[in-house]
Design an enzyme around this catalytic site. Structure first.
Site, PDB file in Angstrom:
ATOM      1  N   LYS A 234      -2.358  -1.895  -3.764  1.00  0.00           N
ATOM      2  CA  LYS A 234      -3.315  -0.509  -3.789  1.00  0.00           C
ATOM      3  C   LYS A 234      -2.008   0.848  -3.948  1.00  0.00           C
ATOM      4  CE  LYS A 234      -6.226   1.882  -0.576  1.00  0.00           C
ATOM      5  NZ  LYS A 234      -6.707   2.005   0.642  1.00  0.00           N
TER       6      LYS A 234
ATOM      7  N   LYS B 153       0.818  -1.379   0.046  1.00  0.00           N
ATOM      8  CA  LYS B 153       0.005   0.112   0.112  1.00  0.00           C
ATOM      9  C   LYS B 153       0.837   1.227  -0.077  1.00  0.00           C
ATOM     10  CE  LYS B 153      -3.562   2.472   2.150  1.00  0.00           C
ATOM     11  NZ  LYS B 153      -4.665   2.539   3.328  1.00  0.00           N
TER      12      LYS B 153
ATOM     13  N   SER C 171     -10.166   5.586  -5.066  1.00  0.00           N
ATOM     14  CA  SER C 171     -11.080   6.833  -5.179  1.00  0.00           C
ATOM     15  C   SER C 171     -10.438   7.835  -6.408  1.00  0.00           C
ATOM     16  CB  SER C 171     -11.245   7.485  -3.977  1.00  0.00           C
ATOM     17  OG  SER C 171      -9.899   8.061  -3.437  1.00  0.00           O
TER      18      SER C 171
ATOM     19  N   TYR D 162     -15.298   0.926  -6.745  1.00  0.00           N
ATOM     20  CA  TYR D 162     -16.512   1.594  -6.640  1.00  0.00           C
ATOM     21  C   TYR D 162     -17.659   1.170  -7.861  1.00  0.00           C
ATOM     22  CZ  TYR D 162     -13.547   3.836  -3.110  1.00  0.00           C
ATOM     23  OH  TYR D 162     -12.849   3.703  -2.166  1.00  0.00           O
TER      24      TYR D 162
ATOM     25  N   GLU E  56       6.961  -7.295   1.776  1.00  0.00           N
ATOM     26  CA  GLU E  56       5.737  -7.159   2.380  1.00  0.00           C
ATOM     27  C   GLU E  56       5.127  -8.544   2.148  1.00  0.00           C
ATOM     28  OE1 GLU E  56       4.778  -5.016   4.566  1.00  0.00           O
ATOM     29  OE2 GLU E  56       5.777  -3.039   4.367  1.00  0.00           O
TER      30      GLU E  56
ATOM     31  N   ARG F  77       0.991  10.108   5.327  1.00  0.00           N
ATOM     32  CA  ARG F  77       1.221   8.955   5.799  1.00  0.00           C
ATOM     33  C   ARG F  77       2.522   8.362   5.435  1.00  0.00           C
ATOM     34  NH1 ARG F  77      -3.676   8.772   7.850  1.00  0.00           N
ATOM     35  NH2 ARG F  77      -5.657   8.543   6.287  1.00  0.00           N
TER      36      ARG F  77
HETATM   37  C1  PBG Z   1      -6.937   3.787   5.200  1.00  0.00           C
HETATM   38  C2  PBG Z   1      -7.544   3.751   3.667  1.00  0.00           C
HETATM   39  C3  PBG Z   1      -7.410   4.610   2.848  1.00  0.00           C
HETATM   40  C4  PBG Z   1      -8.171   4.111   1.448  1.00  0.00           C
HETATM   41  C5  PBG Z   1      -8.569   2.825   2.036  1.00  0.00           C
HETATM   42  N1  PBG Z   1      -8.193   2.571   3.353  1.00  0.00           N
HETATM   43  C6  PBG Z   1      -7.017   5.876   2.646  1.00  0.00           C
HETATM   44  C7  PBG Z   1      -5.613   6.195   3.176  1.00  0.00           C
HETATM   45  O1  PBG Z   1      -4.613   5.273   3.225  1.00  0.00           O
HETATM   46  O2  PBG Z   1      -5.105   7.313   3.215  1.00  0.00           O
HETATM   47  C8  PBG Z   1      -8.006   4.718   0.410  1.00  0.00           C
HETATM   48  C9  PBG Z   1      -9.168   4.201  -0.659  1.00  0.00           C
HETATM   49  C10 PBG Z   1      -9.421   4.970  -1.878  1.00  0.00           C
HETATM   50  O3  PBG Z   1      -8.827   5.891  -2.017  1.00  0.00           O
HETATM   51  O4  PBG Z   1     -10.353   4.622  -2.489  1.00  0.00           O
HETATM   52  N2  PBG Z   1      -7.992   3.139   6.243  1.00  0.00           N
END
Ligand code: PBG
Length: 342
Positions: free
Chosen positions: A256, A204, A282, A321, A241, A225
């Site tokens: 992701k 991630k 997203s 989505y 990982e 983050r």
């Molecule tokens: C953190 C989390 C995030 C997303 C899913 N789980 C945001 C992040 O890590 O800042 C993002 C998913 C998306 O952008 O569709 N719980």
């Protein structure tokens, strides 16, 4: 027999033969997409009585409990493979108390979905504190304001139990803390939740493509983050990982974001002994929607092509989505302009 002379100076093979008709293309198609491959991420908002639109994700909503159940049932009837639930709480604190409270919105939402859907689908829970903390980080902070890895694991253990007890079949630890899969597996096993599975967010990245999600969950985050999510420049550490998550007990692993990281997905899929998924996040959704709204791309074909690309790169499941809408297209028999995706 010799080949007929080619039109140029060199003999050419003619791959176009396999593209001459829809039937020929269908015969040799390597990759397919089924509704069951798709997982629908959903948001449930505490106190909402009506669905609330998310402006940066047209068509996606923060659900009320009732609309969550309605939309979840509809998606499952259309054939999606599962639902991944995120909570949007009305109040937050430093340790994310709402995440471990059985009356917290995420746990209540999970229980409602499980009561309605039973084992007819896979109910998944986002296992992360960021929606529930007032500082917006995925873990708890130490006295210097840094994310405290091992103190966070204790919170994740408690959160996992709350989600399992609420009825989640599959938990998705997404906070990128070291040791999170081992900690959560241990907590679940000790409490007898042997069948609750773990979908590890394995690779991630600290990505700008999560932008619209911050609106979707009313995020309180001010910084970033980068001390726990991966550097977008690095591919190799995704394999490290992967090794750790599998050793710690991950049942599925995820990469992701999605399309910008297909190379990572391909590498992880080649090395993984467990099923691999990808998350079309997203920002990827928002880009397709924005370009479509401008008439710059054919929306439906762009959506299906993007999802097919994940499958080609090695994903068994795709979190998107678009899951429910796309499953609906398949359920109705695809319209003519989408038939090639059958
Ligand atoms: C953190 C989390 C995030 C997303 C899913 N789980 C945001 C992040 O890590 O800042 C993002 C998913 C998306 O952008 O569709 N719980």
């Amino acid at each position: 027999m010799t080949r007929p002379a080619a039109p140029g100076p060199l003999p050419v093979d003619r791959p176009r033969r396999l593209r001459t008709s829809a039937a020929m293309r269908s015969l040799v198609r390597e990759t397919t997409l089924r509704p069951a491959d798709l997982v629908l991420p959903m948001f449930v908002r505490e106190g909402a009585t009506e669905p609330v639109a998310i402006s940066s994700m047209p068509g996606v909503q923060q659900h009320s409990l009732d609309s969550l159940v309605r939309a979840g049932v509809e998606a499952v009837e259309r054939g999606v493979g599962g639902l991944m639930l995120f909570g949007v709480p009305a109040w937050k604190d430093a340790v994310g108390s709402g995440a471990t409270d059985p009356e917290g919105i995420l746990n209540v939402g999970l229980a409602r979905l499980r009561a309605e859907l039973g084992d007819s689908t896979v109910i998944m829970a986002d296992l992360c504190l960021d929606e529930f903390t007032d500082h917006g980080h995925c873990g708890v902070l130490d006295d210097d304001g840094r994310v405290d890895n091992d103190a966070t694991l204790e919170r994740y253990r408690a959160m996992a139990l709350a989600q399992a007890e609420a009825g989640a079949h599959l938990l998705g630890p997404s906070g990128m803390m070291d040791g999170q899969i081992a900690a959560v597996r241990d907590a679940l096993d000790a409490a007898g939740h042997l069948d609750v599975a773990l979908y590890a967010y394995t690779a991630k990245y600290a990505s700008a493509f999560y932008g619209p999600f911050r609106e979707a969950v009313d995020s309180s985050l001010t910084g970033d983050r980068r001390t726990y999510q991966q550097d977008p420049a690095n591919g190799r550490e995704a394999l490290r990982e992967l090794e750790l998550d599998v050793a710690e007990g991950a049942d599925l692993v995820m990469v992701k974001p999605g399309l910008p990281y297909l190379d990572v997905l391909r590498d992880v899929a080649a090395a993984s002994p467990v099923p691999v998924g990808a998350y079309q996040v997203s920002g990827e959704y928002a880009m397709i929607e924005a370009a479509s709204a401008n008439g710059w791309v054919d929306r439906d074909r762009t959506v299906l092509e993007s999802l097919l690309a994940f499958r080609r790169a090695g994903a068994s499941t795709v979190l998107t989505y678009y899951a429910s809408e796309v499953a609906g297209w398949f359920a109705d028999g695809l319209p003519p302009h989408l038939r090639e995706f059958r």
